[in-house]
Design an enzyme around this catalytic site. Sequence first.
Site, PDB file in Angstrom:
ATOM      1  N   ASN A 115       2.709 -25.395  14.859  1.00  0.00           N
ATOM      2  CA  ASN A 115       3.063 -23.811  15.383  1.00  0.00           C
ATOM      3  C   ASN A 115       3.276 -22.966  14.242  1.00  0.00           C
ATOM      4  OD1 ASN A 115       4.767 -25.864  13.965  1.00  0.00           O
ATOM      5  ND2 ASN A 115       6.542 -24.334  13.648  1.00  0.00           N
ATOM      6  N   GLN A 124       3.634 -26.829  21.087  1.00  0.00           N
ATOM      7  CA  GLN A 124       2.111 -26.051  20.723  1.00  0.00           C
ATOM      8  C   GLN A 124       0.818 -25.896  21.791  1.00  0.00           C
ATOM      9  OE1 GLN A 124       3.523 -23.490  19.897  1.00  0.00           O
ATOM     10  NE2 GLN A 124       5.123 -23.987  19.055  1.00  0.00           N
ATOM     11  N   CYS A 149      12.306 -21.206  14.531  1.00  0.00           N
ATOM     12  CA  CYS A 149      13.188 -22.202  13.542  1.00  0.00           C
ATOM     13  C   CYS A 149      13.793 -21.621  12.295  1.00  0.00           C
ATOM     14  CB  CYS A 149      13.635 -23.226  13.337  1.00  0.00           C
ATOM     15  SG  CYS A 149      12.526 -23.763  14.946  1.00  0.00           S
ATOM     16  N   THR A 192      23.502 -36.156  33.681  1.00  0.00           N
ATOM     17  CA  THR A 192      23.431 -35.828  34.855  1.00  0.00           C
ATOM     18  C   THR A 192      21.587 -34.635  35.328  1.00  0.00           C
ATOM     19  OG1 THR A 192      25.671 -35.266  36.458  1.00  0.00           O
ATOM     20  CG2 THR A 192      24.302 -33.935  36.835  1.00  0.00           C
ATOM     21  N   GLY A 210      12.305 -29.389  23.771  1.00  0.00           N
ATOM     22  CA  GLY A 210      10.707 -30.443  22.633  1.00  0.00           C
ATOM     23  C   GLY A 210      11.397 -31.366  21.070  1.00  0.00           C
ATOM     24  N   SER A 230       7.561 -29.205  25.645  1.00  0.00           N
ATOM     25  CA  SER A 230       8.901 -27.984  25.588  1.00  0.00           C
ATOM     26  C   SER A 230       8.537 -26.792  27.041  1.00  0.00           C
ATOM     27  CB  SER A 230       9.444 -27.287  24.106  1.00  0.00           C
ATOM     28  OG  SER A 230      10.293 -26.803  24.411  1.00  0.00           O
TER      29      SER A 230
HETATM   30  N1  PLP Z   1       7.814 -28.827  18.208  1.00  0.00           N
HETATM   31  C1  PLP Z   1       7.224 -27.812  17.658  1.00  0.00           C
HETATM   32  C2  PLP Z   1       6.050 -28.022  17.329  1.00  0.00           C
HETATM   33  C3  PLP Z   1       7.407 -26.367  17.591  1.00  0.00           C
HETATM   34  O1  PLP Z   1       6.732 -25.649  17.941  1.00  0.00           O
HETATM   35  C4  PLP Z   1       9.258 -26.326  18.689  1.00  0.00           C
HETATM   36  C5  PLP Z   1       9.753 -25.034  18.614  1.00  0.00           C
HETATM   37  O2  PLP Z   1       9.148 -24.212  17.785  1.00  0.00           O
HETATM   38  C6  PLP Z   1       9.969 -27.575  18.876  1.00  0.00           C
HETATM   39  C7  PLP Z   1       9.413 -29.443  18.550  1.00  0.00           C
HETATM   40  C8  PLP Z   1      10.883 -27.542  19.566  1.00  0.00           C
HETATM   41  O3  PLP Z   1      11.288 -27.197  20.881  1.00  0.00           O
HETATM   42  P1  PLP Z   1      12.396 -27.125  21.336  1.00  0.00           P
HETATM   43  O4  PLP Z   1      12.850 -25.738  21.120  1.00  0.00           O
HETATM   44  O5  PLP Z   1      12.135 -26.634  22.938  1.00  0.00           O
HETATM   45  O6  PLP Z   1      13.600 -27.775  21.441  1.00  0.00           O
END
Ligand code: PLP
Length: 388
Positions: free
Chosen positions: A151, A179, A325, A237, A71, A199
Amino acid sequence: MKRIYLDYAATTPTRPEVVKAMSSYFSEAFGNPSSIHSHGQEAKGAIEEARTKVADLIGARDEEIVFTSGGTEADNFALKGVAFANESKGNHIITSSIEHHAVMETYKFLERRGFRTTYLPVDEYGLIDPDNVRKAITDKTILISVMHANNEVGTIEPIAKIGKIAKEAGIYFHTDAVQTVGHIPVDVDELGVDLLSMSAHKLYGPKGVGALYIRKGTKLVPFMHGGEQERRRRASTENVPGIVGFSKAAELAQQEMSGEEKRLTCLRDQLIKGLLERIDHVRLNGHPIMRLPNNVNVSVDYVEGESMVLNLDLEGICVSTGSACSSSSLEPSHVLLAMGLSHEQAHGSLRFSIGKWTTEEEIEQVLDVLPRIITKLRAMSPLLKSYR
Ligand code: PLP
């Protein structure tokens, strides 16, 4: 101790059917999809089949899907790709104040490169008012990015309405649907988006793979330069097992979505009701109705979110304070602050995200354990003492 996992928004377990679908692409059908021999062509065929399944899940055409490493890459690709390809038309870009860091930090990067951002406010439920989007547009605006669902608090944004406004103004519109894809219906035409991020690990697929939907005709610069993979839009790749796994997860999500959406909504509401009934000084964060079926976010007064997470963990229950995160940082959630919560309320937040293996019994267990933890923590809390 049997563990109860209620952090599906951070990541989901990879489904056994997905692992099975992926397995032969590691050491049997391991060819490089760019090779013209049969090994390579077998892998290429698997990627093209996967592209169709992922495209089907969001109502897109195969050639509009570019596989990425997740994502975050899809967000970076969409935003930088459109901004740099269209900067001769203008340098104004719009986003919301509650985006995931993958969008927020990319906007900050673009600002350092001379772009000017308008951050849209949200109301107390985390909702964006489409009228504010309309008002923010100038003759220099080239890009709007608003997430499909948040999220942390699960609020689902009025993307179709914003899509209409963007289309009328001739401005590219991106949504981070990480999400929502695989959880609630997502159709790129109904939403009126030009770009959409996905994602795999949020829908029971593997980590490290995702995709960006790019509407035909969208002008954007490639994200990675190198080989000619992904129609020259994303060199390197391809992650063949990951892509196959993503598509299997997408296929299963499509088949099971409506039943699962209903089941999770019931469990979600059981959890919300129980929390509000059994704990005092607690508030639900996010919209009461326009919210993801798997998200429950609450703020509990006079306790720290981290203390609740650690105490729940000791009881075998895995939840988080906000997004995965940022949950290791002590900064209060920018999402909750944007919704008007105080620093104290934001620090006392807890996110439960339920999923495929969540049961009613698990919800009951949380409702049994959490009030006791809160009573214990409040008894020790300097926050409560200062209140009294
Ligand atoms: N965007 C949102 C709304 C998310 O909740 C997340 C992951 O927590 C991401 C982007 C990032 O995705 P990825 O972990 O696949 O990089």
